[in-house]
Design a protein around this motif. Structure first.
Motif, PDB file in Angstrom:
ATOM      1  N   LEU A 156       0.760  -1.168   0.086  1.00 46.01           N
ATOM      2  CA  LEU A 156      -0.120   0.008   0.106  1.00 46.01           C
ATOM      3  C   LEU A 156       0.857   1.603   0.131  1.00 46.01           C
ATOM      4  CD1 LEU A 156      -2.620  -0.923   2.200  1.00 46.01           C
ATOM      5  CD2 LEU A 156      -3.559  -0.236  -0.011  1.00 46.01           C
ATOM      6  N   LEU A 157       2.042   0.922   0.936  1.00 45.55           N
ATOM      7  CA  LEU A 157       2.515   2.411   0.444  1.00 45.55           C
ATOM      8  C   LEU A 157       3.168   2.460  -0.551  1.00 45.55           C
ATOM      9  CD1 LEU A 157       4.455   2.128   4.314  1.00 45.55           C
ATOM     10  CD2 LEU A 157       3.332   3.767   3.721  1.00 45.55           C
ATOM     11  N   ASN A 158       3.595   1.287  -1.349  1.00 48.46           N
ATOM     12  CA  ASN A 158       3.832   1.600  -2.256  1.00 48.46           C
ATOM     13  C   ASN A 158       3.400   1.784  -3.344  1.00 48.46           C
ATOM     14  OD1 ASN A 158       6.248   0.941  -4.478  1.00 48.46           O
ATOM     15  ND2 ASN A 158       4.790  -0.884  -5.267  1.00 48.46           N
ATOM     16  N   ASN A 159       1.893   1.512  -3.752  1.00 49.93           N
ATOM     17  CA  ASN A 159       1.136   2.191  -4.627  1.00 49.93           C
ATOM     18  C   ASN A 159       0.848   3.744  -4.563  1.00 49.93           C
ATOM     19  OD1 ASN A 159       0.892  -0.177  -5.425  1.00 49.93           O
ATOM     20  ND2 ASN A 159      -1.077  -0.705  -4.054  1.00 49.93           N
ATOM     21  N   ILE A 160       0.829   3.879  -2.775  1.00 52.08           N
ATOM     22  CA  ILE A 160       0.854   5.704  -2.203  1.00 52.08           C
ATOM     23  C   ILE A 160       1.460   6.508  -3.298  1.00 52.08           C
ATOM     24  CG2 ILE A 160       0.297   7.585  -0.077  1.00 52.08           C
ATOM     25  CD1 ILE A 160      -0.881   5.041   1.387  1.00 52.08           C
ATOM     26  N   ALA A 161       2.789   5.921  -2.658  1.00 51.56           N
ATOM     27  CA  ALA A 161       4.015   6.554  -4.078  1.00 51.56           C
ATOM     28  C   ALA A 161       3.342   7.332  -4.994  1.00 51.56           C
ATOM     29  CB  ALA A 161       5.186   6.316  -3.378  1.00 51.56           C
ATOM     30  N   LEU A 162       3.402   5.758  -5.494  1.00 52.28           N
ATOM     31  CA  LEU A 162       3.634   5.526  -7.184  1.00 52.28           C
ATOM     32  C   LEU A 162       2.152   6.811  -7.848  1.00 52.28           C
ATOM     33  CD1 LEU A 162       3.243   2.630  -8.465  1.00 52.28           C
ATOM     34  CD2 LEU A 162       4.800   3.619  -9.110  1.00 52.28           C
ATOM     35  N   VAL A 163       1.095   6.940  -6.681  1.00 53.02           N
ATOM     36  CA  VAL A 163       0.375   8.264  -7.104  1.00 53.02           C
ATOM     37  C   VAL A 163      -0.134   9.521  -6.817  1.00 53.02           C
ATOM     38  CG1 VAL A 163      -2.294   9.382  -6.030  1.00 53.02           C
ATOM     39  CG2 VAL A 163      -1.569   6.961  -6.198  1.00 53.02           C
ATOM     40  N   TYR A 164       1.408  10.084  -5.954  1.00 55.15           N
ATOM     41  CA  TYR A 164       2.055  10.869  -5.389  1.00 55.15           C
ATOM     42  C   TYR A 164       2.991  11.189  -6.300  1.00 55.15           C
ATOM     43  CZ  TYR A 164       0.273  11.305  -0.856  1.00 55.15           C
ATOM     44  OH  TYR A 164      -0.576  12.013   0.396  1.00 55.15           O
ATOM     45  N   THR A 165       4.184  10.409  -7.153  1.00 51.86           N
ATOM     46  CA  THR A 165       4.626  10.359  -8.527  1.00 51.86           C
ATOM     47  C   THR A 165       4.028  10.839  -9.696  1.00 51.86           C
ATOM     48  OG1 THR A 165       5.966   8.985  -7.702  1.00 51.86           O
ATOM     49  CG2 THR A 165       5.961   9.296 -10.117  1.00 51.86           C
ATOM     50  N   SER A 166       2.563  10.180  -9.798  1.00 48.55           N
ATOM     51  CA  SER A 166       1.574  10.662 -11.573  1.00 48.55           C
ATOM     52  C   SER A 166       1.252  12.101 -10.777  1.00 48.55           C
ATOM     53  CB  SER A 166       0.726  10.225 -11.335  1.00 48.55           C
ATOM     54  OG  SER A 166       0.833   8.615 -11.431  1.00 48.55           O
ATOM     55  N   LEU A 167       1.459  12.856  -9.462  1.00 47.05           N
ATOM     56  CA  LEU A 167       0.253  13.925  -9.247  1.00 47.05           C
ATOM     57  C   LEU A 167       1.474  15.082  -9.172  1.00 47.05           C
ATOM     58  CD1 LEU A 167      -1.948  13.227  -6.301  1.00 47.05           C
ATOM     59  CD2 LEU A 167      -2.662  13.797  -8.083  1.00 47.05           C
ATOM     60  N   GLY A 168       2.915  14.189  -9.238  1.00 48.16           N
ATOM     61  CA  GLY A 168       3.754  15.726  -9.925  1.00 48.16           C
ATOM     62  C   GLY A 168       4.601  15.811  -7.947  1.00 48.16           C
ATOM     63  N   GLN A 169       4.217  15.414  -6.726  1.00 47.05           N
ATOM     64  CA  GLN A 169       4.592  15.800  -5.482  1.00 47.05           C
ATOM     65  C   GLN A 169       5.826  14.888  -5.194  1.00 47.05           C
ATOM     66  OE1 GLN A 169       1.305  16.193  -3.054  1.00 47.05           O
ATOM     67  NE2 GLN A 169      -0.099  16.337  -4.812  1.00 47.05           N
ATOM     68  N   PRO A 170       6.868  14.495  -5.448  1.00 43.57           N
ATOM     69  CA  PRO A 170       7.919  14.269  -5.482  1.00 43.57           C
ATOM     70  C   PRO A 170       8.544  13.708  -3.944  1.00 43.57           C
ATOM     71  CG  PRO A 170       8.331  15.990  -6.328  1.00 43.57           C
ATOM     72  CD  PRO A 170       7.585  16.163  -6.893  1.00 43.57           C
ATOM     73  N   ASN A 171       8.541  14.879  -2.908  1.00 38.94           N
ATOM     74  CA  ASN A 171       8.632  15.032  -1.909  1.00 38.94           C
ATOM     75  C   ASN A 171       8.018  13.630  -1.260  1.00 38.94           C
ATOM     76  OD1 ASN A 171      10.172  16.673  -2.527  1.00 38.94           O
ATOM     77  ND2 ASN A 171       9.008  18.302  -1.717  1.00 38.94           N
ATOM     78  N   LEU A 172       6.507  13.657  -0.853  1.00 35.63           N
ATOM     79  CA  LEU A 172       5.424  13.318  -0.245  1.00 35.63           C
ATOM     80  C   LEU A 172       5.759  11.403  -0.925  1.00 35.63           C
ATOM     81  CD1 LEU A 172       2.706  14.578  -0.534  1.00 35.63           C
ATOM     82  CD2 LEU A 172       4.344  14.250   1.625  1.00 35.63           C
ATOM     83  N   ALA A 173       6.269  11.645  -2.074  1.00 32.56           N
ATOM     84  CA  ALA A 173       6.457   9.955  -2.921  1.00 32.56           C
ATOM     85  C   ALA A 173       8.034   9.234  -1.827  1.00 32.56           C
ATOM     86  CB  ALA A 173       6.760   9.993  -4.454  1.00 32.56           C
ATOM     87  N   LEU A 174       8.314  10.222  -1.483  1.00 28.96           N
ATOM     88  CA  LEU A 174      10.019   9.784  -1.499  1.00 28.96           C
ATOM     89  C   LEU A 174       9.985   9.312   0.300  1.00 28.96           C
ATOM     90  CD1 LEU A 174      12.667  12.438  -1.638  1.00 28.96           C
ATOM     91  CD2 LEU A 174      12.765  10.534  -2.319  1.00 28.96           C
ATOM     92  N   VAL A 175       8.378  10.714   0.972  1.00 25.50           N
ATOM     93  CA  VAL A 175       8.509   9.807   2.177  1.00 25.50           C
ATOM     94  C   VAL A 175       7.681   8.346   2.499  1.00 25.50           C
ATOM     95  CG1 VAL A 175       6.858   9.788   3.928  1.00 25.50           C
ATOM     96  CG2 VAL A 175       8.420  12.306   2.682  1.00 25.50           C
ATOM     97  N   ASN A 176       6.584   8.058   1.078  1.00 27.00           N
ATOM     98  CA  ASN A 176       5.862   6.754   1.332  1.00 27.00           C
ATOM     99  C   ASN A 176       7.268   5.887   0.758  1.00 27.00           C
ATOM    100  OD1 ASN A 176       3.036   7.153   1.734  1.00 27.00           O
ATOM    101  ND2 ASN A 176       3.892   8.606   0.764  1.00 27.00           N
ATOM    102  N   TYR A 177       7.781   5.565  -0.329  1.00 25.51           N
ATOM    103  CA  TYR A 177       8.967   4.873  -0.471  1.00 25.51           C
ATOM    104  C   TYR A 177       9.873   4.341   0.246  1.00 25.51           C
ATOM    105  CZ  TYR A 177       7.838   5.097  -5.200  1.00 25.51           C
ATOM    106  OH  TYR A 177       7.339   4.960  -6.586  1.00 25.51           O
TER     107      TYR A 177
END
Length: 969
Positions: A156-177
């Protein structure tokens, strides 16, 4: 008693057997359901699988949990078939049943499946919410055993990071990774670790770290090949192709994306097919192969629309917009980009929306919608700067630091567990504590060393940056010194040239023969006078700049009639342009007189400079001054077809004492002060001068000036003599020549309501006959009429001895057109649609009398006459004429279609002109605009070698559509 006890024991035994039988039945039913679901899942024909699941859910023996499981399986089948909407519906039902029956674990599973379906559909924020809701359940139910649900949480954390990457929010993607990485490392298998590594590589691509992404993806491809994961290899190759494309290695990008596309097409993965078709379109756009970009873009559009892949659909529309724009189809590009923006906003696709701002700015600029283009370009620039300032290296360092902290936390947790487990073995516990302390000390020193190295690198970077800034400053000072030297050289030449002429001709007069021809002396004096004025103008420019820089320059704000300014500019530059075989034109749609509050001297100084430069640097073609009023500001745009400017010269065009290159002053003259002074004056008046130019094709200077418009122009009507009367009435004969029936009826009713006897004519020939027969007091002639136009009718009447005043009554209200009518000899010009104050003021000069028909005595003033007559006209009922006009539009519509089908372009232009004027008169603004656009395009295309029939046909259809809309009202 014993008998009673035996009965109780027997009843208990029977009850126990019954319960065991019931439990066995329930377990058997559950096992059978799981077996059925597994068999259905293995079905190759997914539609058959859906049918079997629909039949299975209707079974009366299944409970709520079974129903949730069946609905979940239906959602997975719909996902396989790319029918995301149907999948969302059934999974939502499963979620509601699980919540209603208080089955939180099944509700969490349903939320996860719902997030997957929404993500693939492109609805990113709802997908994010579903994933987070599912994750919250697993986070709250870990209990004392951290192993519980570890992989579920990691996924789920991995999927959430993918969504944040698509939304153009790399900082939040990094947090979840960061959160998912340790879980995969400890509890996941090799496939899980490779998958999360792939997702991090995708994040690197979105952060423009292409080199690291390419290295990671090459390793991932090898790993997945070892796992014999064909789909995973194709996905990684697709990502590698995107990384190559974005880094400019187009051939490698094309090779990898085509390989991935071939695999997806062979196996029917339509969602991935849509993405890769879009990527191929982007590659061909980047290499300017427009035909291939269009081909792949349209395929991607069709597939993404069929499977509901909204991200690929929005991206395909963007790719088609780029291709259309590159091929010159600006209107088509605008349509595609508008659709892409709409889909992007719907799914909150921020990366695409940011790119669309830049594309929209280009499209609007090419359509000459410069204000919109500038707004969109500014928004794009702001978003781009925000993304650029995100300090990627710091974030990656933070990622590594958090990983290190996570390791320390894990070690601490292990230490606590070991302490609890080995409480009885004191010596072993002490050894473990000592080992942990040593590890922490080592980590501390390593981390300290890392910080020292990082601080040293930052210090070196700052020293290099400061050194570079000092070098740039030195270069700027050297350049400024060179500019000063160039200026002194230019000024020396500019001042010495007129002084040489002045001194030379003065000496000729002083030391020449006393019997010298007087005409020769006058010629010398004229040369001295002209060069003295040139020298004075040069010195005044320098003094103006000095006063501006010393903040001692003051503006003199006063009313200015734009009509006077237009006339002055026309008088000044028309002859200059003609001497160079150029065409100088002033275009505007202002209602004259148009009074503004401004420093008229400085405004005229700026416009004189811009127009003079345009004529000076134009050898052939034309110079156009366009004036518009919008949003409480005037815009003056000077366009020429001259020598133009390069990008480097454009950047320094407004710098003081600067010209495009050193040869300019030698070839064309001038000191380089004019544009700098004009720019400074514009800024003093809260305005701005913008410039666009293409080397060898021409330039466009745009002066934007905020100012106050004086709406009450009744006092500005200086051509109406004071009139004082006792009882107002207009009497006398007036001749109206107008070819449009509806216009003729409307103007006739207005004139009749004022008390005038109106003689009407439908063309110029009839107007001449009726004028000679009735001898009207005033004649109003439309310009464009059949059989004989207004100009020809005017000349005929004057040749026949007609001395009455004749006015041009026409929608042609451009300044050069009005000047042309006045040059022919017309007494004046009246604009259509009727401007009542100006119209009444003109009539009042010829028809105002008192009630006895004598000259007016004491009574109303001119302003009161106009107001009273205007009030009278405002009460005239025109509703029947409007209805009749709308009814007659059907005939015009048929004529438009017939002329268009027969390619009768000139007749089409004439009919469009008639419709434009009539639409203005009756208040149909959209119809007027559509007709004017058609007329303008036809006039432009008639001069071309091959008129654009398709464009004319499209505009004709637009005009027909406007008529249809009016008819439906």
């Amino acid at each position: 008693m014993m008998e009673r006890l035996k009965q109780i024991i027997l009843l208990f035994f029977i009850f126990t057997l019954a319960n065991l039988g019931s439990l066995n039945t329930v377990w058997a039913q559950h096992s059978q359901l799981q077996k059925n679901l597994q068999e259905i899942n293995l079905q190759v024909d997914k539609n058959q699988a859906l049918l079997e699941l629909s039949q299975l859910i209707k079974s009366p023996a299944i409970n709520a949990a079974d129903k949730v499981a069946i609905l979940q399986q239906q959602g997975k089948v719909f996902f396989t078939l790319h029918q995301y909407n149907q999948g969302i519906v059934v999974v939502q039902q499963a979620k509601e049943i699980a919540i209603q029956e208080k089955l939180p674990s099944l509700a969490a599973q349903a939320n996860k499946m719902l997030g997957i379906l929404l993500y693939y559909k492109g609805e990113l924020k709802p997908a994010l919410k579903a994933y987070q809701t599912s994750l919250a359940y697993y986070d709250d139910n870990q209990g004392s055993d951290v192993n519980t649900y570890a992989i579920e949480r990691a996924n789920l954390l991995n999927n959430i990071a993918l969504v944040y990457t698509s939304l153009g929010q790399p900082n939040l993607a990094l947090v979840n990774y960061q959160l998912a990485g340790p879980l995969y490392a400890r509890y996941g298998n090799e496939t899980d670790k490779v998958d999360v590594r792939y997702n991090i590589a995708v994040l690197h691509i979105s952060l423009k770290r292409f080199d690291s992404a390419i290295d990671m993806l090459k390793v991932i491809i090898k790993k997945r090949q070892q796992f014999k994961d064909g789909h995973g290899v194709a996905t990684a190759r697709a990502g590698l192709g995107v990384a190559y494309k974005d880094s400019g290695q187009f051939e490698l990008g094309k090779e990898n994306i085509l390989a991935a596309l071939e695999y997806f097409q062979q196996h029917g993965y339509k969602h991935d097919i849509a993405s890769q078709l879009h990527n191929m379109s982007e590659i061909y756009n980047d290499t300017f192969d427009i035909e291939q970009a269009m081909f792949y873009g349209k395929q991607a559009l069709a597939v993404s629309k069929a499977v509901g892949h909204q991200k690929a659909y929005a991206g395909s529309l963007q790719s088609l917009a780029k291709a259309a724009f590159y091929s010159g189809e600006v209107r088509l590009a605008a349509q595609y980009i508008e659709r892409s923006i709409a889909v992007g906003k719907k799914i909150d696709y921020q990366v695409l929306l940011t790119e669309n701002l830049a594309i929209s700015a280009l499209i609007n600029a090419s359509q000459q919608k410069f204000s919109q283009a500038l707004v969109q370009q500014k928004k794009y620039q702001n978003r781009y700067l925000q993304a650029s300032n995100s300090l990627l290296n710091d974030k990656l360092a933070e990622f590594e630091s958090v990983q290190l902290n996570q390791k320390i936390v894990d070690l601490e947790q292990r230490r606590k567990l070991q302490n609890l487990q080995s409480a009885k073995i004191k010596q072993q516990r002490n050894l473990i504590i000592l080992a942990l302390v040593l590890i922490l000390v080592v980590v501390f020193f390593i981390y300290r060393r890392y910080l020292e190295k990082r601080l040293t690198q930052e210090l070196e970077f700052r020293v290099k940056q400061r050194t570079r800034e000092l070098e740039d400053l030195t270069d700027e000072l050297a350049q400024a010194n060179q500019v000063k030297s160039q200026f002194l050289a230019n000024m020396s030449h500019e001042i010495r040239t007129p002084l040489t002429a002045i001194v030379g001709h003065a000496e000729a007069i002083i030391y020449g023969d006393t019997d010298t021809d007087k005409d020769k002396i006058q010629e010398d004096i004229a040369v001295i006078h002209g060069n003295s004025l040139h020298l004075l103008e040069l010195i005044n420019d320098i003094l103006d700049l000095s006063r501006i820089e010393a903040n001692k320059f003051e503006l003199e704000i006063q009313p200015l009639n734009i009509a006077e300014l237009i006339q002055d500019l026309a008088d000044t530059f028309t002859d200059q342009a003609q001497q160079k075989n150029l065409k100088f034109t002033i275009e505007h749609q202002l209602s004259l007189p148009f009074i503004i509050q401004v420093d008229s001297l400085r405004l005229k100084q700026i416009l004189l400079n811009l127009c003079a430069n345009a004529i000076k640097f134009t050898q052939k073609g034309q110079v156009i001054l366009t004036i518009t009023w919008q949003h409480e500001q005037l815009t003056f745009t000077v366009s020429d077809t001259g020598i133009g400017l390069s990008k480097d010269h454009l950047a320094q065009i407004f710098e003081i004492f600067t010209q495009a290159d050193n040869s300019i002053s030698r070839r064309f003259g001038g000191s380089g002060l004019g544009l700098s002074l004009s720019n400074q004056l514009a800024k003093l008046m809260a305005g701005n001068i913008a410039v666009t130019s293409t080397l060898g094709k021409g330039s466009q200077f745009c002066l934007t000036l905020p100012c106050q418009h004086i709406n009450d122009t009744s006092n500005a009507i200086d051509d109406v003599p004071p009139v004082e009367i006792a009882d107002l009435s207009f009497s006398g004969k007036i001749l109206l020549a107008e070819d449009h029936d509806d216009n003729r009826r409307l103007i006739t009713r207005l004139l009749t309501s004022l008390g005038l006897d109106v003689i009407v004519a439908s063309n110029g020939k009839e107007a001449v006959q009726l004028c000679l027969e009735h001898q009207p007091k005033l004649i109003l002639l439309d310009i464009q009429m059949p059989e004989m136009d207004g100009v020809e009718a005017y000349k005929t009447l004057r040749a026949l001895g007609c001395h009455q005043p004749i006015y041009a009554l026409t929608a042609n209200a451009m300044s050069h057109e009005v000047s042309q009518y006045l040059a022919v000899g017309f007494t004046g010009h009246l604009k259509k649609p009727i401007e009542r104050k100006n119209f009444i003021a003109t009539l009042a000069k010829y028809f105002t009398t008192d009630s006895q028909g004598q000259s007016p005595g004491q009574g109303l003033t001119a302003s009161e006459v106009i107001n009273k007559a205007e009030q009278s006209l405002s009460q005239v009922d025109l509703s029947d004429l409007i209805v009749e006009f709308k009814c007659n539009l059907n005939n015009d519509k048929r004529e438009l279609q017939r002329y268009s089908d027969n390619d009768e372009i000139e007749k089409l232009a004439y009919l469009a002109h008639r419709l434009a004027g009539a639409a203005q008169m009756f208040g149909f603004a959209e119809l007027n605009q559509a007709a004017q656009e058609l007329e303008l395009i036809i006039k432009r295309e008639l001069v071309a070698d091959k008129p654009d029939q398709l464009l004319i046909s499209d505009l004709t259809h637009c005009l027909v559509d406007e008529i249809y809309l009016i008819e439906q009202q």
